[in-house]
Design a protein around this motif. Sequence first.
Motif, short mmCIF file in Angstrom:
data_model
loop_
_atom_site.label_atom_id
_atom_site.label_comp_id
_atom_site.label_asym_id
_atom_site.label_seq_id
_atom_site.Cartn_x
_atom_site.Cartn_y
_atom_site.Cartn_z
N THR A 108 0.82 -1.21 0.00
CA THR A 108 0.00 0.00 0.00
C THR A 108 0.86 1.26 0.00
O THR A 108 0.54 2.24 -0.70
CB THR A 108 -0.93 0.01 1.23
N TYR A 111 2.48 1.61 -3.49
CA TYR A 111 1.50 2.01 -4.51
C TYR A 111 1.17 3.49 -4.40
O TYR A 111 1.04 4.20 -5.41
CB TYR A 111 0.23 1.17 -4.37
N ALA A 112 1.06 3.98 -3.17
CA ALA A 112 0.78 5.41 -2.99
C ALA A 112 1.96 6.26 -3.47
O ALA A 112 1.77 7.28 -4.14
CB ALA A 112 0.48 5.69 -1.52
N LYS A 115 2.44 7.14 -7.29
CA LYS A 115 1.56 8.11 -7.95
C LYS A 115 2.13 9.52 -7.84
O LYS A 115 2.28 10.07 -6.75
CB LYS A 115 0.15 8.07 -7.33
N GLU A 180 -0.75 2.78 -17.12
CA GLU A 180 -1.77 3.67 -16.57
C GLU A 180 -3.12 3.47 -17.26
O GLU A 180 -4.17 3.77 -16.67
CB GLU A 180 -1.33 5.12 -16.71
N GLU A 183 -5.50 1.25 -15.30
CA GLU A 183 -6.09 1.90 -14.13
C GLU A 183 -7.14 2.93 -14.56
O GLU A 183 -8.17 3.07 -13.90
CB GLU A 183 -4.99 2.56 -13.30
N GLN A 187 -11.04 2.88 -13.58
CA GLN A 187 -11.65 4.05 -12.94
C GLN A 187 -12.91 4.47 -13.68
O GLN A 187 -13.91 4.86 -13.05
CB GLN A 187 -10.64 5.19 -12.89
N ASN A 192 -12.86 2.48 -7.32
CA ASN A 192 -12.10 3.50 -6.60
C ASN A 192 -10.65 3.05 -6.49
O ASN A 192 -10.24 2.03 -7.04
CB ASN A 192 -12.71 3.77 -5.22
N THR A 193 -9.85 3.81 -5.74
CA THR A 193 -8.42 3.51 -5.64
C THR A 193 -8.17 2.14 -5.05
O THR A 193 -7.33 1.37 -5.55
CB THR A 193 -7.72 4.58 -4.78
N TYR A 194 -8.89 1.80 -3.99
CA TYR A 194 -8.70 0.49 -3.36
C TYR A 194 -9.15 -0.65 -4.26
O TYR A 194 -8.54 -1.72 -4.30
CB TYR A 194 -9.44 0.45 -2.03
N LEU A 197 -6.46 -1.18 -6.91
CA LEU A 197 -5.30 -1.88 -6.35
C LEU A 197 -5.60 -3.35 -6.15
O LEU A 197 -4.77 -4.22 -6.50
CB LEU A 197 -4.89 -1.23 -5.03
#
Length: 300
Positions: A108, A111-112, A115, A180, A183, A187, A192-194, A197
């Motif tokens: 986590t 991954y953050a 970005k 990208e 993703e 989206q 969502n982001t979670y 992932l």
Amino acid sequence: MRVRRPIFSRRTSGGLRDSKGYTVFRVVNAIAIVVICFVTLYPFLNVVAVAFSSQGYINAGQVSIIPRGFNVTTFGIVMGDPMFWRNYANTIIYTAVATAIAIAMTTTFAYALSKKRLKGRNFFIGLAVFTMFFSGGLIPNYVLVNSLGWRNTIWAIVIPNAISIFNLLVMKSFFENFPEELEEAAQIDGLNTYGILWRIVLPLSKAVLATMVLFYAVAFWNSWFSAVLYMSKPELYPVTVYLRNLLMASAQPAGTDEGLQIAANVKAVTMLLTVLPIICLYPFLQKHFVSGVMLGSVKA
């Protein structure tokens, strides 16, 4: 016009044979690989041989890669002790829990950080890298763990070592190379982001995840210093501490034949018992190991 023959050529459907230079290269390459494999395996085979050899042959230096005077006295003493199996179970639990927490936190966080739109991204990267070179020190760590009430608990082993910065940077580089477009499409579909992932990124990151699991599992399995520092109850020790104590005890003078036998090959037995589970785990992760490291090392 004279056509030069290639230096290296392979046999084709037209009947072209390998050149002498290519044949010599293949032979030399095969010999080099065999020699490297033997040099790599010899120390481990020697440890296995010493672990199953008798005290007289070991002290005389007559054991190489084949056991002499087959003997399992030390194995019987170690594996016949209920405390050994208690500590072994502790190691399995500590390793499983610590690896799961480490993978979750590292994944986590990486991954953050991957970005570029993350606010304060450079600050968090710099903070993580800073901890690679500087730490609070042994005494402040002990005081912190003690004040949190973690002594003689699993959390004293798991939490302070939950994130390896090297593994974090490898995973960050891997996620930065992730397409990208996938993703963005997820989206648009409403994730969502979670969700992105969990349902998109992680299923396509099995190689680097397997590599990180191997790195963390080996580190936690072999760890013993944290247990010695934060645990005072023998029933809570991991097996590495049990074997360490056995090794220290075997260094004391022993008058009986059984004591002499244990002192002779206890080092080999302890190493073999410690490394055996990792050897059993590695073949299942080996196919992901090289690709995971290389994929995560494309960017600095």
